[in-house]
Enzyme design. Structure first.
Site, PDB file in Angstrom:
ATOM      1  N   LYS A 149      20.918 -29.401  44.095  1.00  0.00           N
ATOM      2  CA  LYS A 149      20.239 -30.375  43.227  1.00  0.00           C
ATOM      3  C   LYS A 149      20.225 -31.749  43.919  1.00  0.00           C
ATOM      4  O   LYS A 149      20.210 -31.813  45.148  1.00  0.00           O
ATOM      5  CB  LYS A 149      20.887 -30.416  41.841  1.00  0.00           C
ATOM      6  CG  LYS A 149      20.999 -29.001  41.248  1.00  0.00           C
ATOM      7  CD  LYS A 149      21.323 -28.984  39.791  1.00  0.00           C
ATOM      8  CE  LYS A 149      21.404 -27.539  39.304  1.00  0.00           C
ATOM      9  NZ  LYS A 149      21.596 -27.412  37.877  1.00  0.00           N
ATOM     10  N   GLU A 197      14.927 -27.489  35.356  1.00  0.00           N
ATOM     11  CA  GLU A 197      14.940 -28.962  35.372  1.00  0.00           C
ATOM     12  C   GLU A 197      13.567 -29.492  35.763  1.00  0.00           C
ATOM     13  O   GLU A 197      13.123 -30.541  35.263  1.00  0.00           O
ATOM     14  CB  GLU A 197      16.051 -29.460  36.303  1.00  0.00           C
ATOM     15  CG  GLU A 197      17.423 -29.242  35.654  1.00  0.00           C
ATOM     16  CD  GLU A 197      18.573 -29.009  36.612  1.00  0.00           C
ATOM     17  OE1 GLU A 197      18.434 -29.299  37.806  1.00  0.00           O
ATOM     18  OE2 GLU A 197      19.621 -28.505  36.150  1.00  0.00           O
ATOM     19  N   SER A 210      26.218 -21.748  35.310  1.00  0.00           N
ATOM     20  CA  SER A 210      27.676 -21.835  35.234  1.00  0.00           C
ATOM     21  C   SER A 210      28.394 -20.652  35.872  1.00  0.00           C
ATOM     22  O   SER A 210      29.424 -20.195  35.360  1.00  0.00           O
ATOM     23  CB  SER A 210      28.128 -22.040  33.779  1.00  0.00           C
ATOM     24  OG  SER A 210      27.632 -23.281  33.278  1.00  0.00           O
TER      25      SER A 210
HETATM   26  P1  PGA Z   1      25.046 -24.535  37.410  1.00  0.00           P
HETATM   27  O1  PGA Z   1      23.493 -24.647  37.849  1.00  0.00           O
HETATM   28  O2  PGA Z   1      25.654 -23.451  38.281  1.00  0.00           O
HETATM   29  O3  PGA Z   1      25.612 -25.877  37.683  1.00  0.00           O
HETATM   30  O4  PGA Z   1      25.049 -24.150  35.988  1.00  0.00           O
HETATM   31  C1  PGA Z   1      22.733 -23.518  38.191  1.00  0.00           C
HETATM   32  C2  PGA Z   1      21.323 -23.951  38.514  1.00  0.00           C
HETATM   33  O5  PGA Z   1      20.782 -24.822  37.817  1.00  0.00           O
HETATM   34  O6  PGA Z   1      20.694 -23.431  39.472  1.00  0.00           O
END
Ligand code: PGA
Length: 252
Positions: A12, A96, A209
């Site tokens: 990200k 996102e 997660s």
């Molecule tokens: P996360 O994000 O493992 O922090 O939940 C996963 C993703 O958005 O690809």
């Protein structure tokens, strides 16, 4: 049919040159893995990541790409540029981007097509929101999101990696239960089967997660072929442990 497990880190909008160097050095130390491993990094760091990973079997890629070929699209990055930098993967349709940048199902499909046109494998994300799940619409939503990609890519659909990422599980610490995740993966697999004889060969990753302590159970599910990892991909030890959990699936 055996599908090679794949674990992809989605950094990200995190990192710095100094922090990335530490993280990538940590991965270098922890590997190699039987599973395929990749990191999808912010655009400005792709070239330096490529250098840091020289000689390693860890692939790299981006977190988005333009649907356009080239030209007057200020701020966008084309898949030709990503291919030029040696990217193997481009994440497209992350929730996102769908939410904050209003990306439609069709735009996501067009991005996947643009990536494939340049030999970059799109990691196509689908997933329902909490409200959609609570309304009993999880399957309908992910099927609709995948349908746009199936219709746009037609015979090339076998070339994608699919990622099921329930929006309510992303960055929240709330993971789908292995059984709930598997149920959606099975639905997506059926849809891919209906679209292509190669449906069995397409890898479907789970994201949301994923952590070292829940990865093995998720990856043990019949249709979960690895993970798309956000937060836990920023710590070399955690990401390495998740890659090792996928190793065990590769070995079994
Ligand atoms: P996360 O994000 O493992 O922090 O939940 C996963 C993703 O958005 O690809």
């Amino acid at each position: 049919m055996s599908r090679k497990p794949l674990v992809v880190g989605n950094w990200k909008m995190n990192g710095s040159r100094a922090a990335n160097a530490v993280l990538l050095a940590g991965l270098k130390e922890a590997g190699p893995w039987a599973a395929e491993v990749a990191v999808c990094v912010p655009f400005p760091y792709i070239a330096e990541t490529a250098l840091a990973l020289t000689g390693l079997s860890v692939a790299y890629g981006s977190q988005d790409c333009s649907a356009h070929e080239s030209g007057a699209y200020t701020g966008e990055v084309s898949s030709a540029m990503l291919a030029d930098l040696g990217c193997r993967y481009a994440i497209v349709g992350h929730s996102e981007r769908r939410a904050y940048h209003h990306e439609s199902d069709q735009l996501v499909a067009d991005k996947a097509k643009a990536a494939l046109a340049h030999g970059v494998t799109p990691i196509v994300c689908v997933g329902e929101t909490l409200a959609e799940r609570e309304a009993g619409q999880a399957e309908t939503v992910v099927r609709r999101q995948l349908a746009a990609v199936v219709h746009t890519l037609t015979h090339c659909i076998g070339e994608i990696v699919l990622a099921y990422e329930p929006v309510w599980a992303i960055g929240t610490g709330r993971t789908a239960t292995p059984a709930d995740a598997q149920a959606i993966h099975a639905v997506l697999r059926m849809q891919l089967h209906a679209a292509t004889k190669k449906g069995d060969a397409i890898r479907i990753l789970y994201g949301g997660s994923v952590k070292p302590d829940n990865a093995a159970e998720l990856f043990a599910q019949a249709d979960i072929d690895g993970g798309l990892i956000g937060g836990a991909s920023l710590k070399a030890a955690d990401f390495a442990a998740i890659c090792a959990a996928a190793n065990r699936r590769a070995a079994s």
